[in-house]
Motif scaffolding. Structure first.
Motif, PDB file in Angstrom:
ATOM      1  N   LEU A 158       7.337   1.716   4.501  1.00 15.25           N
ATOM      2  CA  LEU A 158       6.974   0.738   3.484  1.00 15.25           C
ATOM      3  C   LEU A 158       5.494   0.851   3.123  1.00 15.25           C
ATOM      4  O   LEU A 158       5.128   0.771   1.942  1.00 15.25           O
ATOM      5  N   ARG A 159       4.648   1.048   4.129  1.00 14.53           N
ATOM      6  CA  ARG A 159       3.208   1.162   3.867  1.00 14.53           C
ATOM      7  C   ARG A 159       2.912   2.315   2.916  1.00 14.53           C
ATOM      8  O   ARG A 159       2.118   2.181   1.974  1.00 14.53           O
ATOM      9  N   ALA A 160       3.541   3.447   3.148  1.00 15.12           N
ATOM     10  CA  ALA A 160       3.308   4.606   2.287  1.00 15.12           C
ATOM     11  C   ALA A 160       3.895   4.408   0.898  1.00 15.12           C
ATOM     12  O   ALA A 160       3.276   4.775  -0.112  1.00 15.12           O
ATOM     13  N   GLU A 161       5.071   3.800   0.837  1.00 15.22           N
ATOM     14  CA  GLU A 161       5.735   3.597  -0.455  1.00 15.22           C
ATOM     15  C   GLU A 161       5.008   2.590  -1.341  1.00 15.22           C
ATOM     16  O   GLU A 161       4.952   2.751  -2.572  1.00 15.22           O
ATOM     17  N   GLU A 162       4.451   1.558  -0.734  1.00 17.29           N
ATOM     18  CA  GLU A 162       3.846   0.476  -1.513  1.00 17.29           C
ATOM     19  C   GLU A 162       2.347   0.629  -1.732  1.00 17.29           C
ATOM     20  O   GLU A 162       1.742  -0.190  -2.436  1.00 17.29           O
ATOM     21  N   PRO A 164       0.739   2.646  -3.697  1.00 18.92           N
ATOM     22  CA  PRO A 164       0.388   2.679  -5.127  1.00 18.92           C
ATOM     23  C   PRO A 164       0.453   1.309  -5.805  1.00 18.92           C
ATOM     24  O   PRO A 164      -0.175   1.101  -6.845  1.00 18.92           O
ATOM     25  N   HIS A 165       1.197   0.373  -5.218  1.00 14.24           N
ATOM     26  CA  HIS A 165       1.332  -0.966  -5.793  1.00 14.24           C
ATOM     27  C   HIS A 165       0.313  -1.954  -5.214  1.00 14.24           C
ATOM     28  O   HIS A 165       0.314  -3.135  -5.586  1.00 14.24           O
ATOM     29  N   GLY A 166      -0.516  -1.480  -4.297  1.00 11.93           N
ATOM     30  CA  GLY A 166      -1.523  -2.355  -3.705  1.00 11.93           C
ATOM     31  C   GLY A 166      -0.999  -3.306  -2.646  1.00 11.93           C
ATOM     32  O   GLY A 166      -1.698  -4.237  -2.243  1.00 11.93           O
ATOM     33  N   VAL A 167       0.236  -3.100  -2.167  1.00 14.35           N
ATOM     34  CA  VAL A 167       0.802  -3.957  -1.126  1.00 14.35           C
ATOM     35  C   VAL A 167       0.426  -3.386   0.243  1.00 14.35           C
ATOM     36  O   VAL A 167       0.693  -2.222   0.531  1.00 14.35           O
ATOM     37  N   ARG A 168      -0.189  -4.209   1.058  1.00 19.28           N
ATOM     38  CA  ARG A 168      -0.606  -3.775   2.393  1.00 19.28           C
ATOM     39  C   ARG A 168       0.473  -4.124   3.420  1.00 19.28           C
ATOM     40  O   ARG A 168       1.233  -5.077   3.240  1.00 19.28           O
ATOM     41  N   VAL A 169       0.531  -3.356   4.498  1.00 17.86           N
ATOM     42  CA  VAL A 169       1.553  -3.554   5.539  1.00 17.86           C
ATOM     43  C   VAL A 169       0.896  -3.469   6.912  1.00 17.86           C
ATOM     44  O   VAL A 169       0.180  -2.503   7.204  1.00 17.86           O
ATOM     45  N   THR A 170       1.138  -4.468   7.739  1.00 21.73           N
ATOM     46  CA  THR A 170       0.587  -4.520   9.088  1.00 21.73           C
ATOM     47  C   THR A 170       1.697  -4.779  10.099  1.00 21.73           C
ATOM     48  O   THR A 170       2.564  -5.625   9.869  1.00 21.73           O
ATOM     49  N   SER A 171       1.665  -4.055  11.203  1.00 21.38           N
ATOM     50  CA  SER A 171       2.546  -4.336  12.341  1.00 21.38           C
ATOM     51  C   SER A 171       1.692  -4.883  13.481  1.00 21.38           C
ATOM     52  O   SER A 171       0.636  -4.335  13.789  1.00 21.38           O
ATOM     53  N   VAL A 172       2.168  -5.964  14.098  1.00 25.18           N
ATOM     54  CA  VAL A 172       1.463  -6.584  15.222  1.00 25.18           C
ATOM     55  C   VAL A 172       2.336  -6.430  16.466  1.00 25.18           C
ATOM     56  O   VAL A 172       3.519  -6.780  16.453  1.00 25.18           O
ATOM     57  N   TYR A 173       1.731  -5.907  17.533  1.00 25.49           N
ATOM     58  CA  TYR A 173       2.467  -5.610  18.769  1.00 25.49           C
ATOM     59  C   TYR A 173       1.887  -6.419  19.932  1.00 25.49           C
ATOM     60  O   TYR A 173       1.068  -5.905  20.703  1.00 25.49           O
ATOM     61  N   PRO A 174       2.281  -7.677  20.074  1.00 26.77           N
ATOM     62  CA  PRO A 174       1.775  -8.443  21.217  1.00 26.77           C
ATOM     63  C   PRO A 174       2.516  -8.108  22.503  1.00 26.77           C
ATOM     64  O   PRO A 174       3.690  -7.721  22.479  1.00 26.77           O
ATOM     65  N   GLY A 175       1.806  -8.261  23.624  1.00 26.94           N
ATOM     66  CA  GLY A 175       2.468  -8.214  24.921  1.00 26.94           C
ATOM     67  C   GLY A 175       3.143  -9.560  25.165  1.00 26.94           C
ATOM     68  O   GLY A 175       3.562 -10.234  24.227  1.00 26.94           O
ATOM     69  N   GLU A 176       3.241  -9.986  26.400  1.00 27.39           N
ATOM     70  CA  GLU A 176       3.926 -11.232  26.708  1.00 27.39           C
ATOM     71  C   GLU A 176       3.183 -12.418  26.110  1.00 27.39           C
ATOM     72  O   GLU A 176       1.976 -12.581  26.291  1.00 27.39           O
ATOM     73  N   VAL A 177       3.927 -13.245  25.373  1.00 29.13           N
ATOM     74  CA  VAL A 177       3.387 -14.433  24.722  1.00 29.13           C
ATOM     75  C   VAL A 177       4.124 -15.647  25.274  1.00 29.13           C
ATOM     76  O   VAL A 177       5.344 -15.605  25.486  1.00 29.13           O
ATOM     77  N   ASP A 178       3.394 -16.725  25.493  1.00 22.67           N
ATOM     78  CA  ASP A 178       3.989 -17.955  26.029  1.00 22.67           C
ATOM     79  C   ASP A 178       4.828 -18.636  24.958  1.00 22.67           C
ATOM     80  O   ASP A 178       4.341 -19.443  24.170  1.00 22.67           O
ATOM     81  N   THR A 219      -7.038  -1.711   5.269  1.00 20.43           N
ATOM     82  CA  THR A 219      -5.773  -2.238   5.776  1.00 20.43           C
ATOM     83  C   THR A 219      -5.758  -2.120   7.290  1.00 20.43           C
ATOM     84  O   THR A 219      -6.086  -1.052   7.827  1.00 20.43           O
ATOM     85  N   VAL A 220      -5.396  -3.181   7.970  1.00 21.66           N
ATOM     86  CA  VAL A 220      -5.119  -3.094   9.394  1.00 21.66           C
ATOM     87  C   VAL A 220      -3.664  -2.662   9.522  1.00 21.66           C
ATOM     88  O   VAL A 220      -2.755  -3.450   9.273  1.00 21.66           O
ATOM     89  N   SER A 221      -3.443  -1.412   9.889  1.00 21.73           N
ATOM     90  CA  SER A 221      -2.066  -0.914   9.909  1.00 21.73           C
ATOM     91  C   SER A 221      -1.317  -1.347  11.159  1.00 21.73           C
ATOM     92  O   SER A 221      -0.146  -1.733  11.095  1.00 21.73           O
ATOM     93  N   ASP A 222      -1.978  -1.311  12.318  1.00 19.44           N
ATOM     94  CA  ASP A 222      -1.328  -1.641  13.594  1.00 19.44           C
ATOM     95  C   ASP A 222      -2.295  -2.404  14.472  1.00 19.44           C
ATOM     96  O   ASP A 222      -3.457  -2.009  14.635  1.00 19.44           O
ATOM     97  N   LEU A 223      -1.807  -3.492  15.055  1.00 20.55           N
ATOM     98  CA  LEU A 223      -2.612  -4.320  15.949  1.00 20.55           C
ATOM     99  C   LEU A 223      -1.864  -4.487  17.271  1.00 20.55           C
ATOM    100  O   LEU A 223      -0.740  -4.975  17.277  1.00 20.55           O
ATOM    101  N   MET A 224      -2.479  -4.080  18.371  1.00 18.65           N
ATOM    102  CA  MET A 224      -1.884  -4.247  19.695  1.00 18.65           C
ATOM    103  C   MET A 224      -2.670  -5.275  20.474  1.00 18.65           C
ATOM    104  O   MET A 224      -3.899  -5.177  20.577  1.00 18.65           O
TER     105      MET A 224
END
Length: 228
Positions: A158-162, A164-178, A219-224
Protein backbone atom coordinates in the motif's frame (compact mmCIF):
# COMPACT_ATOMS: atom_id res chain seq x y z
CA UNK A 1 -9.91 20.03 12.18
CA UNK A 2 -8.42 16.65 11.26
CA UNK A 3 -10.72 13.71 10.57
CA UNK A 4 -9.80 10.20 11.79
CA UNK A 5 -11.41 6.79 11.26
CA UNK A 6 -10.56 4.31 14.04
CA UNK A 7 -11.31 0.62 14.53
CA UNK A 8 -11.05 -1.03 17.94
CA UNK A 9 -11.88 2.14 19.91
CA UNK A 10 -13.99 0.32 22.52
CA UNK A 11 -10.98 -0.74 24.57
CA UNK A 12 -7.22 -1.02 24.83
CA UNK A 13 -4.98 0.83 22.40
CA UNK A 14 -7.87 1.91 20.18
CA UNK A 15 -9.63 3.61 23.09
CA UNK A 16 -6.39 5.33 24.11
CA UNK A 17 -5.85 6.64 20.58
CA UNK A 18 -9.44 7.88 20.40
CA UNK A 19 -9.12 9.63 23.78
CA UNK A 20 -5.91 11.37 22.73
CA UNK A 21 -7.34 12.60 19.43
CA UNK A 22 -10.66 13.61 21.00
CA UNK A 23 -8.76 15.68 23.59
CA UNK A 24 -7.20 17.57 20.70
CA UNK A 25 -10.68 18.43 19.43
CA UNK A 26 -10.45 16.30 16.30
CA UNK A 27 -13.30 14.69 14.38
CA UNK A 28 -13.63 10.95 15.03
CA UNK A 29 -15.35 8.24 13.00
CA UNK A 30 -15.49 5.12 15.15
CA UNK A 31 -16.34 1.60 14.00
CA UNK A 32 -18.15 -0.72 16.41
CA UNK A 33 -18.92 -4.41 16.05
CA UNK A 34 -22.55 -4.12 17.19
CA UNK A 35 -25.14 -1.52 18.30
CA UNK A 36 -24.32 -1.98 21.99
CA UNK A 37 -20.67 -1.15 21.44
CA UNK A 38 -21.67 1.77 19.20
CA UNK A 39 -23.78 3.20 22.03
CA UNK A 40 -20.84 2.87 24.41
CA UNK A 41 -18.63 4.77 21.95
CA UNK A 42 -21.17 7.56 21.59
CA UNK A 43 -21.26 7.90 25.38
CA UNK A 44 -17.47 7.88 25.68
CA UNK A 45 -16.87 10.21 22.73
CA UNK A 46 -19.76 12.67 22.40
CA UNK A 47 -19.99 14.20 18.95
CA UNK A 48 -18.20 11.30 17.27
CA UNK A 49 -19.62 9.50 14.24
CA UNK A 50 -20.27 5.83 14.98
CA UNK A 51 -20.72 3.11 12.40
CA UNK A 52 -21.62 -0.54 13.00
CA UNK A 53 -20.01 -3.40 11.09
CA UNK A 54 -18.49 -6.76 11.95
CA UNK A 55 -14.85 -7.02 10.85
CA UNK A 56 -15.14 -10.81 11.09
CA UNK A 57 -17.30 -10.65 7.94
CA UNK A 58 -15.15 -8.51 5.61
CA UNK A 59 -17.20 -9.40 2.55
CA UNK A 60 -20.15 -7.47 4.00
CA UNK A 61 -18.25 -4.29 4.86
CA UNK A 62 -18.87 -2.45 1.59
CA UNK A 63 -22.65 -2.90 1.62
CA UNK A 64 -23.04 -2.33 5.37
CA UNK A 65 -20.86 0.77 5.62
CA UNK A 66 -21.89 2.47 2.40
CA UNK A 67 -25.50 2.20 3.55
CA UNK A 68 -24.59 4.08 6.75
CA UNK A 69 -22.49 6.68 4.93
CA UNK A 70 -18.71 6.98 4.85
CA UNK A 71 -16.61 10.13 5.29
CA UNK A 72 -15.70 11.92 2.08
CA UNK A 73 -12.37 13.21 3.40
CA UNK A 74 -10.01 11.57 5.90
CA UNK A 75 -6.72 12.61 7.45
CA UNK A 76 -6.10 9.16 8.88
CA UNK A 77 -7.38 5.59 8.94
CA UNK A 78 -6.23 3.79 12.08
CA UNK A 79 -6.52 0.00 12.01
CA UNK A 80 -6.33 -0.94 15.70
CA UNK A 81 -8.92 -3.72 16.09
CA UNK A 82 -7.57 -7.25 16.24
CA UNK A 83 -8.27 -10.72 17.60
CA UNK A 84 -6.01 -13.43 18.96
CA UNK A 85 -6.52 -17.14 19.52
CA UNK A 86 -3.58 -19.04 21.02
CA UNK A 87 -2.84 -22.55 19.89
CA UNK A 88 -0.17 -24.64 18.24
CA UNK A 89 -0.40 -25.42 14.54
CA UNK A 90 -1.23 -29.01 15.45
CA UNK A 91 -4.17 -27.88 17.57
CA UNK A 92 -5.95 -25.09 15.69
CA UNK A 93 -8.55 -26.00 13.10
CA UNK A 94 -9.61 -23.82 10.20
CA UNK A 95 -12.20 -21.88 12.21
CA UNK A 96 -9.77 -19.84 14.32
CA UNK A 97 -7.48 -19.31 11.33
CA UNK A 98 -10.35 -17.94 9.26
CA UNK A 99 -11.61 -15.58 11.98
CA UNK A 100 -8.16 -14.25 12.83
CA UNK A 101 -7.24 -13.65 9.21
CA UNK A 102 -10.64 -12.07 8.51
CA UNK A 103 -10.38 -9.53 11.34
CA UNK A 104 -6.63 -8.89 11.33
CA UNK A 105 -5.95 -8.89 7.58
CA UNK A 106 -8.93 -9.08 5.20
CA UNK A 107 -11.03 -6.46 6.98
CA UNK A 108 -8.19 -3.89 7.08
CA UNK A 109 -7.55 -4.49 3.37
CA UNK A 110 -11.23 -4.04 2.49
CA UNK A 111 -11.74 -1.04 4.76
CA UNK A 112 -8.66 0.61 3.28
CA UNK A 113 -10.01 0.01 -0.23
CA UNK A 114 -13.34 1.60 0.69
CA UNK A 115 -11.74 4.66 2.28
CA UNK A 116 -8.89 5.31 -0.15
CA UNK A 117 -10.80 8.02 -2.05
CA UNK A 118 -11.36 9.92 1.21
CA UNK A 119 -7.70 9.47 2.19
CA UNK A 120 -6.45 10.64 -1.20
CA UNK A 121 -8.64 13.73 -0.97
CA UNK A 122 -6.68 14.87 2.12
CA UNK A 123 -3.34 13.18 1.38
CA UNK A 124 -4.08 11.18 4.49
CA UNK A 125 -2.30 8.56 6.55
CA UNK A 126 -3.01 4.85 7.10
CA UNK A 127 -1.71 3.33 10.34
CA UNK A 128 -1.69 -0.42 10.92
CA UNK A 129 -1.37 -1.49 14.55
CA UNK A 130 0.72 -4.59 14.02
CA UNK A 131 2.58 -6.53 16.73
CA UNK A 132 5.98 -7.80 17.71
CA UNK A 133 4.51 -11.13 16.54
CA UNK A 134 4.35 -9.59 13.05
CA UNK A 135 8.16 -9.64 12.98
CA UNK A 136 9.06 -12.72 15.03
CA UNK A 137 6.53 -15.55 15.28
CA UNK A 138 6.46 -17.12 18.76
CA UNK A 139 5.32 -20.70 19.42
CA UNK A 140 1.66 -21.10 20.18
CA UNK A 141 0.57 -18.02 18.22
CA UNK A 142 0.98 -19.19 14.63
CA UNK A 143 -2.38 -17.95 13.32
CA UNK A 144 -2.07 -14.54 14.96
CA UNK A 145 1.54 -14.11 13.84
CA UNK A 146 0.71 -15.21 10.30
CA UNK A 147 -2.06 -12.61 10.07
CA UNK A 148 0.32 -9.92 11.31
CA UNK A 149 3.15 -10.96 8.96
CA UNK A 150 0.62 -10.66 6.11
CA UNK A 151 -0.53 -7.27 7.46
CA UNK A 152 3.08 -6.09 7.16
CA UNK A 153 3.06 -7.09 3.49
CA UNK A 154 -0.24 -5.28 2.95
CA UNK A 155 1.22 -2.11 4.45
CA UNK A 156 4.37 -2.27 2.35
CA UNK A 157 2.48 -2.73 -0.91
CA UNK A 158 0.00 0.00 0.00
CA UNK A 159 2.82 2.41 0.84
CA UNK A 160 4.38 1.99 -2.59
CA UNK A 161 1.06 2.11 -4.43
CA UNK A 162 -0.22 5.24 -2.70
CA UNK A 163 2.99 7.27 -2.74
CA UNK A 164 1.95 9.05 -5.97
CA UNK A 165 -1.32 10.05 -4.25
CA UNK A 166 0.43 11.48 -1.19
CA UNK A 167 -1.04 8.88 1.19
CA UNK A 168 1.40 7.86 3.91
CA UNK A 169 1.46 4.40 5.53
CA UNK A 170 2.88 3.45 8.92
CA UNK A 171 3.08 0.09 10.69
CA UNK A 172 3.47 0.07 14.48
CA UNK A 173 4.92 -3.03 16.15
CA UNK A 174 4.49 -2.88 19.93
CA UNK A 175 5.71 -5.58 22.28
CA UNK A 176 3.53 -6.58 25.22
CA UNK A 177 0.96 -3.89 26.04
CA UNK A 178 -1.20 -3.80 29.17
CA UNK A 179 -4.58 -4.56 27.59
CA UNK A 180 -7.45 -6.94 28.37
CA UNK A 181 -6.28 -9.09 25.43
CA UNK A 182 -2.82 -9.38 26.95
CA UNK A 183 -4.16 -10.34 30.36
CA UNK A 184 -6.46 -12.96 28.83
CA UNK A 185 -3.63 -14.40 26.75
CA UNK A 186 -1.42 -14.84 29.80
CA UNK A 187 -4.26 -16.50 31.69
CA UNK A 188 -4.97 -18.94 28.88
CA UNK A 189 -1.28 -19.80 28.54
CA UNK A 190 -0.88 -20.20 32.30
CA UNK A 191 1.74 -17.45 32.49
CA UNK A 192 1.92 -14.97 35.37
CA UNK A 193 0.86 -11.50 34.26
CA UNK A 194 2.48 -8.31 35.58
CA UNK A 195 1.15 -5.10 33.97
CA UNK A 196 4.24 -3.25 35.22
CA UNK A 197 6.37 -5.14 32.69
CA UNK A 198 4.20 -3.99 29.77
CA UNK A 199 3.87 -0.87 27.69
CA UNK A 200 0.86 1.28 28.57
CA UNK A 201 -1.85 1.93 26.01
CA UNK A 202 -1.22 5.66 26.38
CA UNK A 203 2.43 5.25 25.41
CA UNK A 204 1.43 3.44 22.23
CA UNK A 205 -1.23 6.08 21.48
CA UNK A 206 1.36 8.85 21.81
CA UNK A 207 3.60 7.09 19.29
CA UNK A 208 0.71 6.76 16.84
CA UNK A 209 -0.10 10.46 17.22
CA UNK A 210 3.56 11.32 16.69
CA UNK A 211 3.58 9.47 13.38
CA UNK A 212 0.46 11.35 12.30
CA UNK A 213 2.00 14.69 13.28
CA UNK A 214 5.21 14.26 11.32
CA UNK A 215 5.71 17.00 8.75
CA UNK A 216 4.90 16.20 5.12
CA UNK A 217 8.56 15.91 4.07
CA UNK A 218 8.84 12.45 5.64
CA UNK A 219 7.07 9.21 6.47
CA UNK A 220 7.56 6.98 9.48
CA UNK A 221 7.27 3.64 7.72
CA UNK A 222 7.82 1.27 10.68
CA UNK A 223 7.84 1.85 14.42
CA UNK A 224 8.95 -0.84 16.89
CA UNK A 225 8.25 -0.38 20.60
CA UNK A 226 9.39 -2.57 23.46
CA UNK A 227 8.50 -2.41 27.14
CA UNK A 228 10.88 -0.59 29.44
Amino acid sequence: MSVHFITGANSGIGAAVARLLAARGEDLWLLARDPGRAAALRAAFPGSHTLVADLAVPGDLAAVLELQGLPQQLDSLLHVAGVLEPGAVGQLGTGPWQEICAVNLLAPAELTRLLLPALRARRGHVVFLNSGAGLHAPPGLAAYAASKFALKALAESLRAEEYPHGVRVTSVYPGEVDTPMQAELHARLGIAYDPATCLTVDSVAEVVAGALDLSRDGTVSDLMLRPG
